[in-house]
Design a protein around this motif. Structure first.
Motif, short mmCIF file in Angstrom:
data_model
loop_
_atom_site.label_atom_id
_atom_site.label_comp_id
_atom_site.label_asym_id
_atom_site.label_seq_id
_atom_site.Cartn_x
_atom_site.Cartn_y
_atom_site.Cartn_z
N ARG A 107 45.39 48.73 40.15
CA ARG A 107 45.30 48.83 38.94
C ARG A 107 44.63 49.69 38.18
O ARG A 107 43.98 50.55 38.97
CB ARG A 107 44.79 47.36 38.44
CG ARG A 107 45.28 46.08 38.78
CD ARG A 107 47.13 45.67 38.36
NE ARG A 107 47.39 44.61 38.81
CZ ARG A 107 48.14 44.75 40.15
NH1 ARG A 107 48.37 45.91 40.72
NH2 ARG A 107 48.88 43.59 40.49
N ASP A 108 45.03 49.86 36.68
CA ASP A 108 44.21 50.83 36.09
C ASP A 108 44.07 52.23 36.58
O ASP A 108 45.21 52.74 37.06
CB ASP A 108 42.67 50.55 35.80
CG ASP A 108 42.61 48.93 35.19
OD1 ASP A 108 43.55 48.73 34.63
OD2 ASP A 108 41.79 48.31 35.54
N ILE A 109 42.90 52.91 36.74
CA ILE A 109 42.83 53.98 36.87
C ILE A 109 43.05 54.58 38.45
O ILE A 109 43.39 55.59 38.78
CB ILE A 109 41.28 54.73 36.64
CG1 ILE A 109 41.11 56.21 36.29
CG2 ILE A 109 40.33 54.51 37.78
CD1 ILE A 109 40.09 56.44 35.45
N PHE A 110 43.04 53.36 39.37
CA PHE A 110 43.21 53.76 40.68
C PHE A 110 44.60 53.86 40.95
O PHE A 110 45.07 54.48 41.79
CB PHE A 110 42.73 52.50 41.47
CG PHE A 110 40.93 52.48 41.55
CD1 PHE A 110 40.36 53.25 42.10
CD2 PHE A 110 40.53 51.61 40.51
CE1 PHE A 110 38.96 53.36 41.92
CE2 PHE A 110 39.17 51.42 40.57
CZ PHE A 110 38.43 52.20 41.27
N PHE A 111 45.42 52.90 40.15
CA PHE A 111 46.81 53.17 40.43
C PHE A 111 47.34 54.71 39.75
O PHE A 111 48.08 55.10 40.50
CB PHE A 111 47.77 52.13 39.23
CG PHE A 111 48.85 52.14 39.25
CD1 PHE A 111 49.75 51.49 40.38
CD2 PHE A 111 49.74 52.80 38.37
CE1 PHE A 111 51.11 51.36 40.40
CE2 PHE A 111 51.02 52.68 38.26
CZ PHE A 111 51.90 52.00 39.20
#
Lengths: 311, 440, 298
Positions: A107-111
């Motif tokens: 999710r978020d920045i890791f995605f």
């Protein structure tokens, strides 16, 4: 209720464009063609964005689609638009499906970062491999339709309009389905969605594959519209950034928005380049900042306000 | 309601677009008689802007203005391009081939450009060739070097007013073979695209036919174009056993490579062949090491500074007066393309007796031979679309008294020595032992 | 043995350049949760400013060694001016927005700053070789190296040590750590968080600019300098763990060495290898090799 008002607007508007394409000057048709082709990738990003996911590496699939067309053309001499499109969709879909098993848990920045890494891996491979055209890329032969090779770009433009209409309606139908309704629910609260007995991971996976296919198709259409593929404008991180930019510019409001947003972007860039060849990036970047700061709903929110008030 | 509104909107947009385009077309017809629009593509941003884009652009601008004013020396003293005044549109070449294709379409279809000249990047030229033919617009490439453009398929509207990379690298190999008969090994650092790959291949193949006891290194460097930092590559080259380094680097990449390599003593240990070093030698001045084998994509820039023909003297003086520097290679390349445009328009206008059509201009340029600023240009290859000219190399030796870069041992190679005959690809020609080459 | 030493030094030299740039990026992310694409522009601004003034002062007859003063002065100047303007004038209005939207905003900023460089400094490249010429060269492992390149290793070690000291041994460091750990709690403890943000951003910007300013003498400083750096330092920061200073160090060394070895042995995979490592790390350790501790909030 599946074929709703939005769907009919898309179909009618794209049909109108396809007809108008015969009369308007070539350069406007080209702008529309580039805009619509890119809009498909933006449509895919819109599906992800509604779930709260932003991919900073969607040029990965855009590039896969474009390079599938180029490699089919150069190695097998495939020039048929349908075969090319099917090829691009299959390649990006299958790879998207495999990659999706990993990415659906992010999710978020890791995605965003993992998507970026993947696209840069592809970039690194293409740029350093002579058989893949390295920095030059490839020229692509003119498309044919069932063995029929028409003169000029108009038939391709009509084809792009048709593909865009089909994709937009399909996405609209998807968003209206149960799986589609989960889109915003996942963004708001994943745990609750799980409690409803639905798998968040599966839902995200489906969205991811859908967006990959759309971006692959976009790359394929773009490659044919331009007659050229190259890594710097199709696979590099700046290309991904451009796609996300258009998504923000368009706004998440409707499946129509990406088409308007992409054409606006295309025109913005053309005129910025013409009027201020030394400062076109400044104009494009400034627009992006303005939209993020003052117009979070994108161009679509303006249209909604104007058209909505009158009717 | 919304539906109706949108349909009406789209209809309106279409109608107004048609109206606008009609107006544009009319305007174009009215001006066609006495002015032509020449679009000039040059790097205006990025690392290649300073060494290539700006001098190229300036060369084109200088010559366009001189032709409009009728100030060129004989035989080009007649005003205008077939009598028409030219308006130069200068635009940026950077951003990748795909962006350039889109830009090219805009220039021709939206802004009604008659001739497009310029382009340094081989990738851009390869991408634009089919587009130029599709849009039926006279396009003259100025500097880009890859032989693929006319060897892969015949072109109708595309020309190149200078030799392609094969000439540079065959000449370089001849020069090396003559100067270093005992060479044992050589290596190369070239960019990772057609320009770099083709350059190395031609140099390698030619040197093999001239001196088969010299061996090419197995670890060749092909860094990404515009990488900028070559510390690691320079180490790899330094450790390599070869005595000679071939490089077709150009622009900012070359300047960075020379600065970094100079500080690392690379050019003291190895002899370097820089096929596009001319522009850099002017810009780096004293920082360009001595004893480098230097070319400038043919007989241009620093290699022809001492040629005292009327055209060359005019060009050097006019350029220095206006821009304050000697014209480097790219300035010559671009100026030569403008001159080719004039030659074509003059010839076509003379035989047509009125403003010539695109087809008449193209036919006029096909196979033409003309005297350019520093050399003779013969559109001999690619069915009359690809020029051949002499090639030249020299060795750098900074002139401390005059405080400016200079060359020694300059040697010119005739066109027929370094370019293949028509109908034979460069690689086949070199592999077949360069049959029919006349080198003296 | 020669190859080993060469690879090691090449790798460390490249790592050092990455360290300086990435530490700035990772500090900004750690404190402010902004993954700053415009960091590439700070690098470019640092390079331009130092190259410009080194040239100017050299023309006026100042000694070559003065270049080192200019390098550090330009980094600080760029940090103070650009960092202050951008944090106060733009980013301030974005706090609380989605992390990914802020990345995009900094991407917009990156595009704007790239062109402002062109407008300020023009398209002609700058050369500022004086500091490099001043330090001359030396023979190591059978090949000649420029001392200037080697001095980069020293500078980056100092930067890393300075950051570690500042973070772990000073009052300011404790405040920073508190803000990184829990912003809301820090506010309630009376920490002036907006002030901390401004100072952090200026510091991070100055480090980005220092990377550029120090590299400037070895390259031709030309437009487009920042685009390459930014993805590389993204890779470094992600591999090491976003927000972790030791992580940025390890990430830089890993990438530097890998690149040096691949350029030597398999030049073909040089670019691919960097991002492949980034992807692999993300797949198996999404938080990075040295993830900073995260509070679990309910």
């Amino acid at each position: 209720m599946f074929f709703d008002r939005t769907s009919s607007i898309v179909v009618i508007a794209l049909f109108a464009c396809a007809v108008a394409g015969y009369f308007i000057p070539d350069w406007i048709m080209n702008q529309l063609m580039f805009g619509f082709a890119r809009a498909l990738a933006v449509l895919g990003l819109l599906v992800l964005w509604r779930t709260g996911l932003i991919s900073f590496g969607h040029a990965f699939y855009f590039g896969l689609g474009a390079y599938t067309v180029a490699l089919l053309d150069i190695n097998l001499g495939v020039s048929d638009v349908f075969l090319r499109l099917v090829g691009a969709v299959l390649v990006s879909g299958v790879i998207g499906w495999i990659v999706g098993f990993v990415l659906r848990n992010y999710r978020d920045i890791f995605f965003a970062m993992l998507s970026l890494a993947l696209s840069m891996v592809l970039y690194g491979i293409i740029v350093k491999t002579e058989a893949l055209g390295s920095t030059d890329g490839f020229s692509i032969s003119a498309p044919t339709f069932f063995g029929f090779a028409p003169d000029g770009k108009y038939p391709l433009f009509v084809f792009i309009c048709v593909v865009c209409a089909i994709c937009a309606v399909a996405v609209q139908m998807y968003l209206n389905s149960t799986l589609g309704w989960m889109t915003t629910a996942i963004r708001d609260n994943e745990v609750r969605v799980e409690y409803l007995g639905l798998s968040v991971a599966n839902a995200v996976h489906v969205k991811y594959v859908l967006s990959a296919v759309l971006a692959g198709a976009a790359g394929c259409l773009m490659a044919m519209a331009l007659g050229q593929v190259d890594p710097d404008s199709m696979v590099n991180w700046t290309a991904s950034g451009e796609l996300v930019f258009i998504t923000i510019l368009s706004g998440p409001g409707s499946v129509i928005a990406p088409f308007i947003g992409s054409v606006v972007f295309e025109l913005l860039r053309t005129y910025a380049f013409e009027w201020a060849p030394h400062a076109w990036q400044l104009i494009v970047g400034g627009t992006l900042l303005t939209i993020i700061l003052f117009l979070p709903g994108g161009v679509w929110s303006v249209i909604e306000k104007v058209v909505g008030k009158k009717s | 309601m919304l539906t109706k509104k949108l349909i009406r909107g789209v209809g309106l947009a279409a109608v107004s677009a048609i109206a606008i385009s009609g107006g544009a077309a009319q305007a174009q017809d009215a001006t066609k008689q006495d002015t032509i629009k020449i679009a000039v593509a040059a790097f205006l941003s990025g690392g290649a802007a300073g060494p290539f884009g700006v001098p190229g652009r300036n060369g084109a601008e200088l010559v366009i203005d001189a032709i409009n004013a009728g100030k060129l020396p004989a035989p080009y003293a007649a005003k205008g391009f077939g009598g028409a005044t030219a308006e130069g549109i200068f635009f940026d070449e950077s951003g990748g081939a795909t962006k350039q294709v889109a830009e090219y379409r805009n220039l021709v279809q939206k802004r009604g450009v008659n001739v497009v000249i310029g382009y340094v990047g081989s990738g851009n030229c390869i991408a634009l060739s089919p587009v130029a033919d599709e849009l039926k617009t006279l396009t003259i490439f100025s500097t880009c070097g890859t032989p693929r453009i006319f060897e892969e398929s015949p072109r109708s509207y595309v020309f190149r007013s200078m030799s392609h990379a094969t000439a540079d690298n065959i000449a370089a190999a001849h020069y090396v073979a003559d100067k270093f008969p005992n060479l044992k090994g050589y290596t190369g650092i070239n960019q990772n695209y057609s320009w770099g790959q083709d350059s190395w291949r031609d140099f390698d193949l030619t040197l093999q036919t001239r001196n088969s006891s010299a061996k090419a290194s197995e670890k060749l460097q092909f860094p990404k174009i515009f990488a900028g930092q070559y510390g690691t590559e320079i180490s790899a080259l330094s450790l390599d056993k070869s005595e000679l380094v071939h490089s077709s680097f150009w622009g900012g990449d070359l300047e960075a490579f020379v600065i970094q390599g100079g500080a690392r003593g690379l050019f003291k240990k190895k002899t370097a062949v820089l096929t596009v070093g001319g522009a850099a030698s002017y810009r780096l001045g004293k920082r360009m090491p001595d004893n480098i084998i230097l070319g400038d994509r043919g007989p241009y820039g620093i290699l022809v500074r001492d040629r005292k023909t009327a055209l060359n003297t005019w060009f050097i003086n006019a350029f220095k007066d206006r821009y304050g520097t000697y014209p480097s290679g790219p300035a010559y390349h671009y100026a030569q393309s403008i001159l080719a445009t004039k030659v074509a328009y003059d010839k076509a206008a003379a035989s047509a007796g009125m403003a010539p059509t695109q087809e008449q201009v193209v036919a006029a340029l096909k196979g033409a031979t003309f005297e350019s600023f520093s050399t003779t240009v013969d559109m001999a290859l690619g069915n009359g679309h690809q020029a051949i000219t002499e090639a030249a190399y020299g060795i750098t030796r900074y002139n401390n008294e005059a405080g400016e870069p200079a060359l020694t041992d300059v040697k010119f190679f005739p066109a027929k020595c370094v370019m293949p005959p028509d109908g034979v690809t460069s690689v086949d020609w070199i592999k077949g032992g360069m049959k029919g080459a006349t080198c003296s | 043995m020669e190859t080993f030493i060469t690879n090691l030094l090449n790798g460390l030299q490249y790592s050092s350049y990455l360290v300086i740039v990435s530490v700035g990026l990772t500090i900004i992310f750690g404190v402010m949760k902004i993954l700053n694409v415009a960091h590439g522009s700070f690098y470019a601004w640092g390079a331009y400013t130092s190259a410009f003034f080194i040239g100017k002062f050299s023309d006026m007859g100042w000694p070559d060694a003065f270049g080192f003063v200019i390098i550090f002065a330009s980094a600080i100047a760029v940090g103070l001016v650009l960092g202050f303007i951008i944090e106060r004038g733009l980013l301030r209005f974005m706090y609380g927005r989605d992390e990914v939207v802020i990345i995009l905003a900094t991407f917009g900023l990156f595009l704007v700053l790239e062109d402002v460089i062109l407008l300020v400094f023009g398209v002609d490249p700058y050369f500022a070789y004086q500091p490099m010429a001043y330090l001359e060269s030396v023979e190591v492992g059978g090949i000649t190296r420029d001392v200037y390149g080697l001095s980069l290793i020293l500078v980056s070690t100092l930067v890393a040590a300075g950051c570690w000291y500042g973070l772990n041994r000073t009052k300011w460091g404790n405040i920073l750590k508190a803000v990184i750990f829990d912003r809301e709690m820090s506010v309630s403890m009376g920490i002036n968080v907006p002030m901390v943000y401004t100072v952090t951003f200026i510091g991070g910007t100055a480090l980005g600019a220092l990377g550029g300013a120090y590299i400037a003498p070895t390259v031709s400083v030309a437009p487009g300098l920042g685009g390459e750096v930014i993805v590389l330092s993204f890779a470094v920061v992600v591999i090491g763990g976003m927000g972790s200073i030791p992580g940025a160090l390890i990430g830089s060394i890993l990438i530097g060495l890998l690149r040096a070895i691949s350029v030597h042995e398999f030049p073909q995979i040089e670019l691919f290898v960097i991002f492949a490592v980034m992807a692999v790390v993300l797949v198996f350790r999404p938080e990075g090799l040295f993830a900073p501790a995260k509070v679990r909030k309910i």
